[in-house]
Scaffold this motif. Sequence first.
Motif, PDB file in Angstrom:
ATOM      1  N   ASP A   1      -0.568-125.467  47.172  1.00 18.83           N
ATOM      2  CA  ASP A   1      -0.724-125.625  48.617  1.00 18.83           C
ATOM      3  C   ASP A   1      -1.181-124.320  49.279  1.00 18.83           C
ATOM      4  OD1 ASP A   1       0.031-128.243  48.415  1.00 18.83           O
ATOM      5  OD2 ASP A   1       2.080-127.930  49.139  1.00 18.83           O
ATOM      6  N   VAL A   2      -0.659-123.203  48.815  1.00 15.98           N
ATOM      7  CA  VAL A   2      -1.046-121.916  49.409  1.00 15.98           C
ATOM      8  C   VAL A   2      -2.507-121.607  49.105  1.00 15.98           C
ATOM      9  CG1 VAL A   2      -0.670-119.415  49.287  1.00 15.98           C
ATOM     10  CG2 VAL A   2       1.290-120.964  49.445  1.00 15.98           C
ATOM     11  N   VAL A   3      -2.922-121.814  47.869  1.00 17.80           N
ATOM     12  CA  VAL A   3      -4.329-121.573  47.527  1.00 17.80           C
ATOM     13  C   VAL A   3      -5.247-122.480  48.338  1.00 17.80           C
ATOM     14  CG1 VAL A   3      -6.042-121.693  45.669  1.00 17.80           C
ATOM     15  CG2 VAL A   3      -3.777-120.722  45.219  1.00 17.80           C
ATOM     16  N   ASN A   4      -4.808-123.719  48.611  1.00 18.36           N
ATOM     17  CA  ASN A   4      -5.609-124.663  49.396  1.00 18.36           C
ATOM     18  C   ASN A   4      -5.380-124.524  50.899  1.00 18.36           C
ATOM     19  OD1 ASN A   4      -6.819-125.886  47.150  1.00 18.36           O
ATOM     20  ND2 ASN A   4      -5.070-127.266  46.849  1.00 18.36           N
ATOM     21  N   ASN A   5      -4.671-123.447  51.313  1.00 12.19           N
ATOM     22  CA  ASN A   5      -4.417-123.174  52.732  1.00 12.19           C
ATOM     23  C   ASN A   5      -3.630-124.275  53.423  1.00 12.19           C
ATOM     24  OD1 ASN A   5      -5.873-120.652  52.814  1.00 12.19           O
ATOM     25  ND2 ASN A   5      -7.766-121.860  52.731  1.00 12.19           N
ATOM     26  N   GLU A   6      -2.745-124.925  52.685  1.00  7.39           N
ATOM     27  CA  GLU A   6      -1.907-125.973  53.250  1.00  7.39           C
ATOM     28  C   GLU A   6      -0.483-125.494  53.505  1.00  7.39           C
ATOM     29  OE1 GLU A   6      -2.207-129.169  50.494  1.00  7.39           O
ATOM     30  OE2 GLU A   6      -4.355-129.515  50.879  1.00  7.39           O
ATOM     31  N   GLN A   7      -0.138-124.308  52.997  1.00  7.48           N
ATOM     32  CA  GLN A   7       1.137-123.662  53.296  1.00  7.48           C
ATOM     33  C   GLN A   7       0.881-122.171  53.483  1.00  7.48           C
ATOM     34  OE1 GLN A   7       4.951-124.395  51.414  1.00  7.48           O
ATOM     35  NE2 GLN A   7       4.076-126.098  50.212  1.00  7.48           N
ATOM     36  N   ASP A   8       1.815-121.494  54.160  1.00 12.16           N
ATOM     37  CA  ASP A   8       1.708-120.047  54.344  1.00 12.16           C
ATOM     38  C   ASP A   8       2.129-119.316  53.074  1.00 12.16           C
ATOM     39  OD1 ASP A   8       2.931-120.240  57.757  1.00 12.16           O
ATOM     40  OD2 ASP A   8       0.867-120.235  56.984  1.00 12.16           O
ATOM     41  N   LEU A   9       1.551-118.155  52.880  1.00 14.21           N
ATOM     42  CA  LEU A   9       1.872-117.331  51.713  1.00 14.21           C
ATOM     43  C   LEU A   9       3.356-116.975  51.679  1.00 14.21           C
ATOM     44  CD1 LEU A   9       0.701-115.741  49.268  1.00 14.21           C
ATOM     45  CD2 LEU A   9       0.491-113.777  50.819  1.00 14.21           C
ATOM     46  N   VAL A  10       3.985-116.876  52.834  1.00 19.12           N
ATOM     47  CA  VAL A  10       5.387-116.484  52.879  1.00 19.12           C
ATOM     48  C   VAL A  10       6.267-117.485  52.133  1.00 19.12           C
ATOM     49  CG1 VAL A  10       5.847-117.648  55.091  1.00 19.12           C
ATOM     50  CG2 VAL A  10       7.240-115.680  54.402  1.00 19.12           C
TER      51      VAL A  10
END
Length: 693
Positions: free
Chosen positions: A380-389
């Motif tokens: 999800d983070v790589v696909n910009n669907e969640q924040d890196l935090v």
Amino acid sequence: MKLRFIIVAFLPYSLAHAEPRYTQSDFGGVGLLQTPTARMAPAGEISLNANRTDPYSRYSLSLQPLDWLEGTFRYTAISNRKYGSEALSGSQSYKDKAVDVKVRLWQESHWLPEVAFGFLDVGGTGLFSSEYFVANKRYKDLDFSLGVAWGYLGNRGDFSNPMNILGGDYNDRRDVNSPGDVNTNTYFKGSPSLFGGISYQTPWAPLSLKLEYEGNDYKHEPQNNNQIQDSPINIGAVYKLSDSVDLSVGWERGNTALFGITLHTNFVSRKAPTKTFDPPAQPLPTQEPVTPLTEVDWAEVSKQLDKNAGYKVERISQRDSELTVYGEQSKYFYSAKAVGRASRILDNNANSDIQWFNLVNKRYNMPIEETSVPRSTFRDVVNNEQDLVNLHRTTEVNRATPRIEKTLFQQKPDPFTYGFGLGYQQNIGGPDGFLLYQVSAYAEGQYRFTPGTWASGGISANLLNNYDKFKYDAPSGLPRVRTDVRKYVTTSDVTMPALQLNQARQLDQDLYGMVYGGYLEPMYAGVGGELLYRPMGERWSIGADLNYVRQRDFEQDFGLRDYRTITGHITAYTKLPFDLDAAVSVGRYLARDWGTTIDISREFSNGVKFGGWVTRTNVSSEEFGEGSFDKGIYISIPFDEMMSVSTMSRASIAWAPLTRDGGAMLHRQYSLHTMTDGRNQDAFYENFGKITE
């Protein structure tokens, strides 16, 4: 002075400096011309400076390890004084070595100025020794400084010493008699003088101007080299040729021209080169794989993990919803980047049974750390669907622990590795030549008999040097454990710097051990061992090494000389305030002296390290010789910061004023503390953002 050197390129990267810009003084360190200011460069700044004001040529290196601490190492060439006898030194001018330190007491506020104090020539011959307090206040594009100095910077002696209120004879500043010592008996003594000035940032951004009033009247110069001063007011200009190059001109003493150049960069604010020669990270799958894990071509996955993520895979296993890769990271300096690239590869090959990716990093079969990545959050983070935090919070770095699991793939990595390259070494500041250098070609290799047992060594061949000028062997009151360096570098054109057999092992979950034997370094052969206790995630560790060594022949072949000794140390590593690291070693040195070495360094999040060391042993100043005790400064820079391809290698630069026999350590090729750096969780999380690169 023995200098281990690898060239650093100062390229025109943009710097985030406040205006007016902070430029270097004649002596090195932020200042005007002949005088320092209270200003500091940003943390991470490094400057190489060279300037000429007859009869002095000054060459300096300035480091800013902390926002409030500046250090400078300097050589001053006195062109109208000879270094020594013509038979030894020829026409070489006298060279003075010095270490300077400046400390900020407080920062500028709306009403209060910035204030600092500092010491010139605190660790050199003392020819230009000085102490000072200085304050700065800014008004628009003008920066005003005012200070008081004792010693060289205050030789005019404007008024009686206010330090007399402390008692004693503070008006008497005696000559320094211990070259290289820290001469605290002279601090803040003698009649001081005022100094100050103004720097002006002109509307034309590349140009700044300087005006100063200095406290030296040049009537008490070192070596009776007094100069005529027509005016105590100096003027100068600095032209910013590029973001990393400053050119300086000036008019000093009312009658003498100044010319200078500064090369500088900042290893915190600068950006590392784009890794154009790295393979692109694999894209995530558009559809989740459905192939059973037992039917995946894990041999091909292993090749991808090696080529794209830098893991030399030993084994791939499954336990429930976890897929674990055991291997040795050999390419990426930032472990988060390696973990992210490996997670992409695993996500392209593992079916929905797997929810966690575990990467166990090993060094010579020693498990160092295990990084666990939640698959869905990573995707999800790589696909910009969640924040890196969210990924930062759920990714774990722990000690690697044995467990029952199903092995999907296992292989024995290639046991033989090798490399070729060019080497450069030099001695600097000697009486027989200021710069003595050698360029060599080398070949090195490593063969692993088992994952934790290996042989390593290399051959070096001289290509170019000027060692025909290398004639001087420093006097010594101790066994010649290091001062025979001239004979080691001039006797043979082909040498074997090292050839040794090693075995390393994890003895307990936080305890590591290593034994080794052979030709351990260019000057010594022998056998030894090391233990290191390093709890996972802790900011401290403790280690010990013990070695029986014998001196090698000057040819650096298989021959040995008669001198032999036992040397070893107990070393405590810990984190200090202000993000400083300390290593304190207590033990026996090569010359059979006993003592302590204190190493203090600052390592930035990108791995660049500025540091210095001091060694004191039971050897007297008279036995030790010029310098009184061993000390020096160093820089360690990851090649990853300078190259367009990822690498774990480092450039190491160390300056020591003199090569002496007291306080000399064995230069071991391998260190368990370095080999277990993966246990430093801070380094992983400080660069966590690279997990998506």
